[in-house]
Structures are given as C-alpha cells and as structure tokens.
Write a protein that holds these residues in place. Structure first.
Motif, PDB file in Angstrom:
ATOM      1  N   ILE A  62      -4.812   4.194   1.450  1.00  0.00           N
ATOM      2  CA  ILE A  62      -3.470   3.511   1.879  1.00  0.00           C
ATOM      3  C   ILE A  62      -3.626   2.944   2.839  1.00  0.00           C
ATOM      4  O   ILE A  62      -3.585   4.376   3.806  1.00  0.00           O
ATOM      5  CB  ILE A  62      -1.759   4.915   1.660  1.00  0.00           C
ATOM      6  CG1 ILE A  62      -1.808   5.168   0.039  1.00  0.00           C
ATOM      7  CG2 ILE A  62      -0.554   3.619   2.413  1.00  0.00           C
ATOM      8  CD1 ILE A  62      -0.659   5.503  -0.142  1.00  0.00           C
ATOM      9  N   ILE A  65       2.330   0.881   4.773  1.00  0.00           N
ATOM     10  CA  ILE A  65       3.430   0.224   4.463  1.00  0.00           C
ATOM     11  C   ILE A  65       4.096  -1.064   4.146  1.00  0.00           C
ATOM     12  O   ILE A  65       4.317  -0.593   5.951  1.00  0.00           O
ATOM     13  CB  ILE A  65       3.833   1.260   3.658  1.00  0.00           C
ATOM     14  CG1 ILE A  65       2.916   3.120   3.058  1.00  0.00           C
ATOM     15  CG2 ILE A  65       5.310   0.908   2.650  1.00  0.00           C
ATOM     16  CD1 ILE A  65       3.297   4.352   3.533  1.00  0.00           C
ATOM     17  N   ASN A  97       8.483  -1.583   1.415  1.00  0.00           N
ATOM     18  CA  ASN A  97       8.383  -0.830   0.044  1.00  0.00           C
ATOM     19  C   ASN A  97       6.859  -1.557  -1.321  1.00  0.00           C
ATOM     20  O   ASN A  97       6.799  -1.646  -2.297  1.00  0.00           O
ATOM     21  CB  ASN A  97       9.677  -0.967  -1.048  1.00  0.00           C
ATOM     22  CG  ASN A  97      10.637  -0.787  -1.132  1.00  0.00           C
ATOM     23  OD1 ASN A  97      10.421   0.481  -0.188  1.00  0.00           O
ATOM     24  ND2 ASN A  97      11.876  -0.634  -0.629  1.00  0.00           N
ATOM     25  N   ARG A  98       6.191  -2.117  -0.224  1.00  0.00           N
ATOM     26  CA  ARG A  98       4.786  -2.511  -0.530  1.00  0.00           C
ATOM     27  C   ARG A  98       3.566  -1.281   0.002  1.00  0.00           C
ATOM     28  O   ARG A  98       3.760  -1.349   1.138  1.00  0.00           O
ATOM     29  CB  ARG A  98       4.645  -3.770  -1.105  1.00  0.00           C
ATOM     30  CG  ARG A  98       5.510  -4.574  -1.898  1.00  0.00           C
ATOM     31  CD  ARG A  98       5.118  -6.056  -1.673  1.00  0.00           C
ATOM     32  NE  ARG A  98       5.003  -6.621  -0.195  1.00  0.00           N
ATOM     33  CZ  ARG A  98       4.428  -7.943  -0.196  1.00  0.00           C
ATOM     34  NH1 ARG A  98       3.838  -8.541  -1.230  1.00  0.00           N
ATOM     35  NH2 ARG A  98       4.297  -8.584   0.952  1.00  0.00           N
ATOM     36  N   ILE A  99       2.589  -1.054  -0.778  1.00  0.00           N
ATOM     37  CA  ILE A  99       1.565  -0.167  -0.240  1.00  0.00           C
ATOM     38  C   ILE A  99       0.392  -1.372  -0.560  1.00  0.00           C
ATOM     39  O   ILE A  99      -0.173  -1.859  -1.278  1.00  0.00           O
ATOM     40  CB  ILE A  99       1.355   1.100  -1.283  1.00  0.00           C
ATOM     41  CG1 ILE A  99       2.401   2.436  -1.462  1.00  0.00           C
ATOM     42  CG2 ILE A  99      -0.003   1.685  -1.039  1.00  0.00           C
ATOM     43  CD1 ILE A  99       2.442   3.264  -2.367  1.00  0.00           C
ATOM     44  N   TYR A 115      -1.101  -5.819  -2.576  1.00  0.00           N
ATOM     45  CA  TYR A 115      -0.220  -5.137  -2.906  1.00  0.00           C
ATOM     46  C   TYR A 115       0.037  -4.135  -3.915  1.00  0.00           C
ATOM     47  O   TYR A 115       0.314  -4.875  -5.144  1.00  0.00           O
ATOM     48  CB  TYR A 115       0.209  -6.288  -2.106  1.00  0.00           C
ATOM     49  CG  TYR A 115       0.821  -6.917  -0.749  1.00  0.00           C
ATOM     50  CD1 TYR A 115       1.360  -6.333  -0.157  1.00  0.00           C
ATOM     51  CD2 TYR A 115      -0.637  -7.509  -0.468  1.00  0.00           C
ATOM     52  CE1 TYR A 115       1.252  -6.729   1.688  1.00  0.00           C
ATOM     53  CE2 TYR A 115      -1.266  -7.868   1.073  1.00  0.00           C
ATOM     54  CZ  TYR A 115       0.196  -7.932   1.890  1.00  0.00           C
ATOM     55  OH  TYR A 115      -0.416  -7.980   3.241  1.00  0.00           O
ATOM     56  N   ILE A 139       6.599  -0.058  -4.917  1.00  0.00           N
ATOM     57  CA  ILE A 139       6.610   0.718  -5.278  1.00  0.00           C
ATOM     58  C   ILE A 139       8.137   1.057  -6.046  1.00  0.00           C
ATOM     59  O   ILE A 139       8.838   0.256  -5.579  1.00  0.00           O
ATOM     60  CB  ILE A 139       7.023   1.461  -3.618  1.00  0.00           C
ATOM     61  CG1 ILE A 139       6.150   1.836  -2.581  1.00  0.00           C
ATOM     62  CG2 ILE A 139       8.356   3.816  -3.832  1.00  0.00           C
ATOM     63  CD1 ILE A 139       6.400   2.459  -1.378  1.00  0.00           C
ATOM     64  N   LYS A 151      10.557   6.134  -5.887  1.00  0.00           N
ATOM     65  CA  LYS A 151      11.089   5.690  -4.066  1.00  0.00           C
ATOM     66  C   LYS A 151      10.669   7.094  -2.892  1.00  0.00           C
ATOM     67  O   LYS A 151      10.367   7.195  -1.944  1.00  0.00           O
ATOM     68  CB  LYS A 151      11.712   4.801  -3.719  1.00  0.00           C
ATOM     69  CG  LYS A 151      12.364   4.402  -3.195  1.00  0.00           C
ATOM     70  CD  LYS A 151      12.761   2.653  -2.062  1.00  0.00           C
ATOM     71  CE  LYS A 151      13.456   2.849  -3.032  1.00  0.00           C
ATOM     72  NZ  LYS A 151      14.511   1.235  -2.568  1.00  0.00           N
ATOM     73  N   TRP A 176       8.525   8.740  -0.345  1.00  0.00           N
ATOM     74  CA  TRP A 176       8.807   8.579   1.172  1.00  0.00           C
ATOM     75  C   TRP A 176       8.847   9.949   1.364  1.00  0.00           C
ATOM     76  O   TRP A 176       8.274  10.693   2.686  1.00  0.00           O
ATOM     77  CB  TRP A 176       9.929   8.219   1.463  1.00  0.00           C
ATOM     78  CG  TRP A 176       9.537   6.263   1.536  1.00  0.00           C
ATOM     79  CD1 TRP A 176      10.534   5.696   1.015  1.00  0.00           C
ATOM     80  CD2 TRP A 176       9.183   5.477   2.568  1.00  0.00           C
ATOM     81  NE1 TRP A 176       9.833   4.566   0.851  1.00  0.00           N
ATOM     82  CE2 TRP A 176       9.513   4.280   1.902  1.00  0.00           C
ATOM     83  CE3 TRP A 176       8.472   6.149   2.939  1.00  0.00           C
ATOM     84  CZ2 TRP A 176       8.514   3.826   2.111  1.00  0.00           C
ATOM     85  CZ3 TRP A 176       7.607   4.880   4.177  1.00  0.00           C
ATOM     86  CH2 TRP A 176       7.860   4.085   3.727  1.00  0.00           C
TER      87      TRP A 176
END
Length: 227
Positions: free
Chosen positions: A195, A198, A201-203, A209, A212, A217, A221
């Motif tokens: 990774i 982030i 809410n996207r890795i 891209y 998540i 979610k 986290w």
C-alpha cells in the motif's frame, strides 16, 4: 471424486449426468428427483460433491444444504439468479445458472478439484501454489500486490505479471496470512506491504486505485491502526 445429482427436472438430471460421464475424475453414485430421498445415501456413503437444484417442491436446495454434512461440497444448479448471494453465504463452491453449458460445468468442477486447504499457513510460509491453465504456479507472497475477482476467475497481480486462476476469493481469504493480506472489497484483496497511500476510501498500489467496501471499512481501519 464421488458425486450425486439432485434435481426435480428429469431433463436437467439427464444433462448433468451426461456431463459427469465426460469427466474421468468424477464417479456418479446416484441421481434423485427429491432431496429427501438422497439423505439415506448421504448418511451411509461418503460423498464428495453434490450437484443441487434450489427450487424444488418439498424442500429447497438452500434448506437442504443447511442440514447435510458441511464437508460435502455443493454446486448449486438453478434457473433463478436471485439465490446467488445466499448460496455463497452457505459456502457453496459454485452457482450454475440453467441452461448450463459443459464449459461452465467443467469450470465449477475444477474449482472443487483445485480448492486450496482451509488451514491457515504458518507465518513463516512465504509462497502459495495456484492453478493457472495446465500448471500449478508458485507465487511468492511478497510479490503479490493485490488480487481482483473477475466473474469466474481471480486475477493475482504481482510485481512482474498477472496470474489468472479459477480459485475464488473466499479460498484466498482463508489461506493468506491475515497479518499480511486483507479483503477490502468484494472484488479485492490487498497486500499491506505494498500500500502506497490511502485517499478518500481508496487504496493506491502501484498506481491502481482500489475501493474500500462499506462492509470491510471498519475492519480495515482497525488493522491499519493496529487495533
């Protein structure tokens, strides 16, 4: 691999029976139009695989799956797509929509034959084997960037290339070390190691891209924050 067929439509039974006869690794032990008639065989004889219709008069295939030995692998066969989600919740190997082609039937059987062990590997194991085309490919875990579910396949993106396999996402969730990999979306498993960042809410991994999913979610986290 022993199997039985349960379907209340004789034509469907005949078709599946003909498909089974074409696969040397399958041995058909019996066919049944009523699932309750199959219980005696299932209780007395080891059966590896069950081709099971869903919409039947006395008891549905979904209800039947809940009462049989969970070690018996099940491939659902049905004309109704609305049962797909529930079938996967029951850990079915596959879900075949009628009319079923032989190619699609063969793909489902291959998922059973190549299903990896559900035992979590030791933390010092640093590779897995996956079936791709006609060989078993060794993949070093540190080379895996992410995995993406593609309908009947999973695409494993490594540092060097992409490997396609018929094994499914649930299989990989079970065999990959949980301290190194995590499912973050219904279609994605990511490697924590790769990774980059982030964002919203996207890795982001190697410019890809990856969303998540809402379902994943909170757990993601918590893992990121070491909880």
């Amino acid at each position: 691999m022993t199997c039985i067929i349960i379907d209340d439509e004789p034509l469907a039974v005949n078709l599946l029976e003909s498909y089974v006869s074409k696969i040397e690794d399958l041995k058909l032990l019996g066919t049944f139009n009523n699932p309750l008639d199959a219980l005696k065989l299932l209780r007395e004889t080891p059966v590896d695989l069950l081709f099971l219709d869903i919409q039947m008069p006395e008891i549905t295939g979904v209800e039947f799956k809940k009462i049989i030995n969970p070690e018996v692998k099940v491939i659902f066969t049905t004309a109704y797509s609305e049962y797909a989600l529930e079938s996967y919740d029951l850990n079915a190997v596959d879900y075949l929509l009628k009319p079923i082609t032989f190619q699609r039937f063969l793909q489902a059987v291959e998922k059973v034959q190549e299903k990896p062990s559900s035992v979590q590997p030791e933390e010092n194991v640093n590779y897995i084997f996956v079936k791709t085309e006609y060989r078993h490919q060794k993949i070093v875990l540190s080379d895996i960037l992410f995995m993406k579910g593609l309908s009947d396949y999973v695409a494993i993106q490594t540092k060097e290339n992409k490997v396609l396999t018929l094994q499914n996402m649930k299989d990989f969730e079970q065999i990959l070390p949980k301290n190194r990999f995590m499912r973050v979306h219904k279609s994605y498993i990511v490697s924590f190691e790769h990774i980059e960042f982030i964002e919203r809410n996207r890795i982001v991994i190697e410019g890809e891209y990856i969303p998540i999913g809402a379902t994943y979610k909170d757990a993601f986290w918590k893992a990121i924050n070491g909880e």
